[in-house]
Design a protein around this motif. Structure first.
Motif, short mmCIF file in Angstrom:
data_model
loop_
_atom_site.label_atom_id
_atom_site.label_comp_id
_atom_site.label_asym_id
_atom_site.label_seq_id
_atom_site.Cartn_x
_atom_site.Cartn_y
_atom_site.Cartn_z
N LEU A 218 42.09 30.45 32.40
CA LEU A 218 42.07 31.40 33.52
C LEU A 218 43.35 31.30 34.33
O LEU A 218 43.94 32.33 34.73
CB LEU A 218 40.85 31.12 34.40
N THR A 306 44.73 38.37 41.47
CA THR A 306 43.67 37.36 41.59
C THR A 306 42.30 38.00 41.59
O THR A 306 41.38 37.58 40.87
CB THR A 306 43.87 36.53 42.86
N LEU A 310 39.80 37.45 38.20
CA LEU A 310 38.57 36.68 38.41
C LEU A 310 37.33 37.57 38.28
O LEU A 310 36.30 37.14 37.74
CB LEU A 310 38.60 36.00 39.77
N VAL A 369 32.14 32.59 41.39
CA VAL A 369 33.49 32.94 40.94
C VAL A 369 34.51 32.59 42.01
O VAL A 369 35.60 32.10 41.72
CB VAL A 369 33.55 34.45 40.59
N GLY A 373 37.77 30.05 41.92
CA GLY A 373 39.10 30.36 42.44
C GLY A 373 39.67 29.24 43.29
O GLY A 373 40.86 28.94 43.22
#
Length: 403
Positions: A218, A306, A310, A369, A373
């Motif tokens: 990721l 971002t 995500l 999620v 991050g």
């Protein structure tokens, strides 16, 4: 003369930067999961508390930030910043679109707890738009309780526009509330190291160390998108604007603005650096004195990346199919969300649930999620800020140096 004792290790850790503290929490979580898996499972409560606090404050944060921002915008302000504003918006939307394409090419998978969560993905763009409209007209109190970010955003915009003619005392009150909520968010994020410690330890203890690969994958996708924007697409935009070789300007902005922003992790803190760089480039002071602070607020290509990556990682994990038009709508939503990212570290992460709402992903899953991050935020947030801040100067210079 008494000698001053040197600070203890604990004191140095407590007063260290948030990035260093999160890194310590990350390494401690990995070590605990490796050495004592049973104990690692029990510290998951720290991660749950952190995620719960984020879930509680995020809806209110979006409401007050957007309302205060729109309400306090001066009426009838005339500026010559049209071309710069266009470049800001074009760059942010392009970054979101690039993130969509790269995410489709290299899909990421996350370790999410969805066993007890009902997920009803939309069937296509028509259903997405229908859900979007119904979310907009939601009762404002219900929107806050259910964390319906689309409804919250709609009410925030409506309230902000309606209150632009309010008395100064009313505007001051709303602004003070916005500042107060932002301070609460900062306090919660200061506990991120403990939250990351608990999340990483529990995840690795239950899912195994293969979960680390998903985090690395990721992060590579995120940073790869940002490098692609910084070194390929932003130069293309500048070239079409100026008809000159863009790379000397691109590299100057990355070197003198991006590097500093990478370590400060704050576009606002990097404003003086950008002002000085504009002065060195010989730009018009009346222009950059407005465009640089404005860019620190709305020029958010890194945040758009971002939010998009995500969100699509969650979509990929849950097996939700995404058509072309829905992906395009996500790019628009991510660009809008990015422009409203708060000024605190990790502010863009708190807007991910708004984008997840397009796909019917419930808030409980979306906030997981957000927690992911924060885990990769040691690198992600620094790279995001470097892209955002260096692009402020790049697009300002491109508009001022137009041939």
């Amino acid at each position: 003369m008494p000698t001053q004792s040197s600070p203890s290790l604990m004191q140095r850790l407590l007063h260290a930067s948030l990035v260093k503290q999160i890194l310590v929490g990350l390494l401690a979580g990995i070590a605990l999961a490796w050495l004592a898996p049973s104990a690692a499972s029990s510290v998951g409560i720290l991660g749950n508390l952190f995620v719960g606090a984020l879930k509680a404050v995020a809806p209110l944060l979006v409401l007050v930030l957007v309302t205060a921002s729109i309400m306090n915008h001066p009426l009838g302000r005339k500026t010559s910043l049209g071309p710069i504003l266009f470049l800001y918006l074009l760059g942010t939307f392009s970054a979101a679109l690039i993130a969509v394409l790269v995410s489709f090419m290299f899909p990421s998978v996350l370790d999410l707890k969805v066993a007890n969560v009902q997920i009803t993905p939309p069937g296509g763009i028509v259903e997405v738009l229908k859900g979007l409209v119904m979310s907009i007209v939601s009762n404002p109190f219900r929107a806050l309780i259910d964390a319906n970010y689309i409804g919250i955003l709609a009410w925030a915009i409506g309230l902000g526009l309606a209150m632009r003619h309010s008395a100064d005392t009313t505007k001051t009150l709303v602004t003070d509330v916005s500042v107060a909520v932002t301070k609460i968010v900062r306090v919660i994020i200061r506990f991120a190291p403990l939250g990351i410690f608990g999340l990483v330890a529990e995840t690795l203890a239950t899912s195994g160390f293969s979960a680390l690969y998903n985090y690395i994958h990721l992060l590579v996708v995120l940073v790869g998108c940002m490098l692609l924007v910084a070194l390929v697409f932003n130069p293309l935009i500048v070239f079409f604007k100026t008809r000159r070789n863009p790379y000397p300007l691109v590299f100057a902005c990355l070197r003198e603005s991006g590097v500093t922003a990478f370590f400060t992790r704050s576009s606002a803190a990097n404003i003086p650096v950008n002002m000085n760089l504009c002065r060195k480039l010989g730009l018009d002071e009346d222009t950059y004195s407005v465009s640089i602070p404005l860019g620190a607020t709305i020029n958010m290509a890194g945040a758009a990346i971002t939010i998009t990556v995500l969100t699509l990682a969650a979509v990929s994990t849950l097996g939700i199919q995404v058509d072309i038009l829905t992906a395009l709508l996500l790019s628009v939503m991510a660009a809008i969300c990015a422009c409203g990212a708060s000024g605190v570290a990790g502010g863009s992460l708190l807007l991910i649930p708004m984008a997840c709402g397009l796909f019917g992903i419930p808030n409980d899953v979306a906030m997981q999620v957000v927690a992911v991050g924060f885990i990769i935020g040691v690198v992600q947030d620094s790279a995001e800020t470097a892209l955002n801040s260096s692009t402020d100067v790049l697009f300002t210079a491109a508009a001022c140096q137009k041939s």
